[in-house]
Design a protein around this motif. Structure first.
Motif, PDB file in Angstrom:
ATOM      1  N   GLU A   1     -16.243  24.938  32.724  1.00  0.00           N
ATOM      2  CA  GLU A   1     -15.789  26.801  32.477  1.00  0.00           C
ATOM      3  C   GLU A   1     -14.659  26.063  32.913  1.00  0.00           C
ATOM      4  O   GLU A   1     -14.046  26.464  31.704  1.00  0.00           O
ATOM      5  N   SER A   2     -14.014  25.899  33.213  1.00  0.00           N
ATOM      6  CA  SER A   2     -12.409  25.989  33.046  1.00  0.00           C
ATOM      7  C   SER A   2     -11.422  24.561  33.043  1.00  0.00           C
ATOM      8  O   SER A   2     -10.318  24.652  32.800  1.00  0.00           O
ATOM      9  N   GLY A   3     -12.002  23.599  32.404  1.00  0.00           N
ATOM     10  CA  GLY A   3     -11.350  22.075  32.427  1.00  0.00           C
ATOM     11  C   GLY A   3     -10.275  21.678  33.115  1.00  0.00           C
ATOM     12  O   GLY A   3      -9.632  20.648  32.672  1.00  0.00           O
ATOM     13  N   LEU A   4     -10.775  21.942  34.281  1.00  0.00           N
ATOM     14  CA  LEU A   4      -9.691  21.570  35.252  1.00  0.00           C
ATOM     15  C   LEU A   4     -10.805  20.809  35.922  1.00  0.00           C
ATOM     16  O   LEU A   4     -12.210  20.371  36.579  1.00  0.00           O
ATOM     17  N   CYS A   5      -9.384  19.391  36.457  1.00  0.00           N
ATOM     18  CA  CYS A   5     -10.142  18.013  36.804  1.00  0.00           C
ATOM     19  C   CYS A   5     -10.621  18.433  38.343  1.00  0.00           C
ATOM     20  O   CYS A   5      -9.600  18.186  38.375  1.00  0.00           O
ATOM     21  N   ILE A   6     -11.746  17.966  38.061  1.00  0.00           N
ATOM     22  CA  ILE A   6     -12.347  17.498  39.968  1.00  0.00           C
ATOM     23  C   ILE A   6     -12.511  16.774  40.755  1.00  0.00           C
ATOM     24  O   ILE A   6     -12.307  16.435  42.175  1.00  0.00           O
ATOM     25  N   ASP A   7     -12.294  15.028  39.766  1.00  0.00           N
ATOM     26  CA  ASP A   7     -12.347  13.887  39.986  1.00  0.00           C
ATOM     27  C   ASP A   7     -11.961  13.582  39.006  1.00  0.00           C
ATOM     28  O   ASP A   7     -11.962  13.610  38.439  1.00  0.00           O
ATOM     29  N   GLY A   8     -10.952  12.160  40.342  1.00  0.00           N
ATOM     30  CA  GLY A   8     -10.318  10.921  39.274  1.00  0.00           C
ATOM     31  C   GLY A   8      -8.708  11.277  39.787  1.00  0.00           C
ATOM     32  O   GLY A   8      -8.537  11.868  39.879  1.00  0.00           O
ATOM     33  N   PRO A   9      -8.601   9.824  38.371  1.00  0.00           N
ATOM     34  CA  PRO A   9      -6.737   9.695  38.697  1.00  0.00           C
ATOM     35  C   PRO A   9      -6.313  11.219  38.057  1.00  0.00           C
ATOM     36  O   PRO A   9      -4.955  10.894  38.244  1.00  0.00           O
ATOM     37  N   CYS A  10      -7.088  11.752  37.763  1.00  0.00           N
ATOM     38  CA  CYS A  10      -5.987  13.301  37.018  1.00  0.00           C
ATOM     39  C   CYS A  10      -5.977  14.689  38.140  1.00  0.00           C
ATOM     40  O   CYS A  10      -6.535  15.645  37.640  1.00  0.00           O
ATOM     41  N   GLN A  11      -7.013  15.109  38.880  1.00  0.00           N
ATOM     42  CA  GLN A  11      -7.535  15.492  39.202  1.00  0.00           C
ATOM     43  C   GLN A  11      -6.138  16.704  39.814  1.00  0.00           C
ATOM     44  O   GLN A  11      -5.434  16.479  39.933  1.00  0.00           O
ATOM     45  N   GLY A  12      -6.693  17.873  39.873  1.00  0.00           N
ATOM     46  CA  GLY A  12      -6.230  18.872  39.779  1.00  0.00           C
ATOM     47  C   GLY A  12      -5.567  19.488  38.280  1.00  0.00           C
ATOM     48  O   GLY A  12      -4.185  20.540  38.243  1.00  0.00           O
ATOM     49  N   ALA A  13      -5.358  18.845  37.681  1.00  0.00           N
ATOM     50  CA  ALA A  13      -4.495  18.850  35.926  1.00  0.00           C
ATOM     51  C   ALA A  13      -5.870  19.290  34.801  1.00  0.00           C
ATOM     52  O   ALA A  13      -6.902  18.876  35.243  1.00  0.00           O
ATOM     53  N   SER A  14      -5.422  19.885  33.879  1.00  0.00           N
ATOM     54  CA  SER A  14      -6.829  20.807  32.786  1.00  0.00           C
ATOM     55  C   SER A  14      -6.408  19.876  31.565  1.00  0.00           C
ATOM     56  O   SER A  14      -5.915  19.932  30.790  1.00  0.00           O
ATOM     57  N   LEU A  15      -7.729  19.967  31.212  1.00  0.00           N
ATOM     58  CA  LEU A  15      -7.710  19.726  29.638  1.00  0.00           C
ATOM     59  C   LEU A  15      -7.343  20.740  29.032  1.00  0.00           C
ATOM     60  O   LEU A  15      -6.965  22.126  29.667  1.00  0.00           O
ATOM     61  N   THR A  16      -6.658  21.311  27.863  1.00  0.00           N
ATOM     62  CA  THR A  16      -5.597  22.632  26.970  1.00  0.00           C
ATOM     63  C   THR A  16      -7.013  22.913  26.318  1.00  0.00           C
ATOM     64  O   THR A  16      -8.088  22.478  24.967  1.00  0.00           O
TER      65      THR A  16
END
Ligand code: FES
Length: 114
Positions: free
Chosen positions: A83-98
């Protein structure tokens, strides 16, 4: 100059719980993908925030985990909320898809609105 939004697909081509990539310029790589989840379509650029520009699907149209509950980048396993595109786990946690804004008409055609 009139602006006609680009038609992506018909909603029928995107079953609930599935994802689909779109190669808009025909260069063989999908620029964006759409996920149909609980009646709503979400579209994002096919570019992982871990390595911007890195494509995310492990094969064409495969952007989701097995349960179709998260978007997954198959390069290094980053997991994103649909829904939000937010990275919730993995190497870019906290970053978001565009996110890519979509619209839909009454006949079920899906358009890019940008
Ligand atoms: S490029 Fe997507 S997780 Fe590394």
């Amino acid at each position: 100059m009139s602006h006609n939004p680009q038609r992506l697909c018909a909603i029928d081509e995107l079953p609930e719980g599935e994802s689909k990539g779109f190669d808009l310029d025909g260069d063989g790589q999908d620029e964006l993908f759409v996920v149909h989840r609980e009646g709503v379509l979400y579209a994002y650029r096919n570019s992982c925030p871990h390595q911007p520009g890195a494509p995310m699907a492990w094969r064409r149209h495969a952007y989701l985990n097995k349960e179709a509950s998260l978007i997954v980048c198959f390069a290094h396993g980053a997991q994103f909320d649909i829904e939000s595109g937010l990275c919730i786990d993995g190497p870019c946690q906290g970053a978001s898809l565009t996110a890519v804004p979509l619209s839909q008409d009454r006949d079920g055609n899906v358009y890019l609105t940008e």
